[in-house]
Design an enzyme around this catalytic site. Structure first.
Site, short mmCIF file in Angstrom:
data_model
loop_
_atom_site.label_atom_id
_atom_site.label_comp_id
_atom_site.label_asym_id
_atom_site.label_seq_id
_atom_site.Cartn_x
_atom_site.Cartn_y
_atom_site.Cartn_z
N GLU A 1 0.84 -1.21 0.00
CA GLU A 1 0.00 0.00 0.00
C GLU A 1 0.87 1.26 0.00
O GLU A 1 0.55 2.25 -0.67
CB GLU A 1 -0.94 -0.01 1.21
N GLU B 1 1.39 6.46 -6.99
CA GLU B 1 0.33 7.42 -7.32
C GLU B 1 0.83 8.85 -7.24
O GLU B 1 0.52 9.68 -8.10
CB GLU B 1 -0.86 7.23 -6.37
#
Length: 116
Positions: free
Chosen positions: A64, A71
């Protein structure tokens, strides 16, 4: 080895963990991790089971964090919507999903026989 640089690198890493913890999906994973730890303590898991769960939790949290980093970099490099940028972000999110789903399956395989 410069000990000040070494210690400073831990500061950067802790800042990265703190930054990632502000993300909604990361908070979900962290809450899930706490639930698993409490369930494991109440269930009385073996050392081997704890090792497996610890590894799985680290993989999901770590993946994550890598997803969040990807991102951010993609958003920086391509502020406008671009198909390749979308693909990169989707693939990174998919990697997290693969680890999370496999972790749930393995968790169920560990917990269900003890509960039923």
């Amino acid at each position: 080895m410069d000990i000040r640089k070494f210690i400073k690198s831990f500061s950067y890493a802790l800042t990265g963990i703190w930054t990632a913890s502000k993300e909604q999906n990361m908070r979900f994973h962290l809450v899930s991790m706490v639930v698993v730890i409490v369930a494991g303590l109440l269930t009385g898991l073996s050392i081997t089971e704890w090792l497996i769960l610890t590894l799985l939790m680290a993989l999901v949290i770590g993946t994550e964090m890598v997803n969040t980093a990807i991102e951010r970099v993609v958003d920086l490099a391509s502020p406008e919507i671009h198909p390749l940028a979308k693909d990169a972000k989707d693939v990174a999110a998919g990697a997290v999903l693969v680890f999370a789903v496999c972790s749930v399956i393995i968790g169920l395989l560990i917990f269900l026989p003890k509960w039923l």
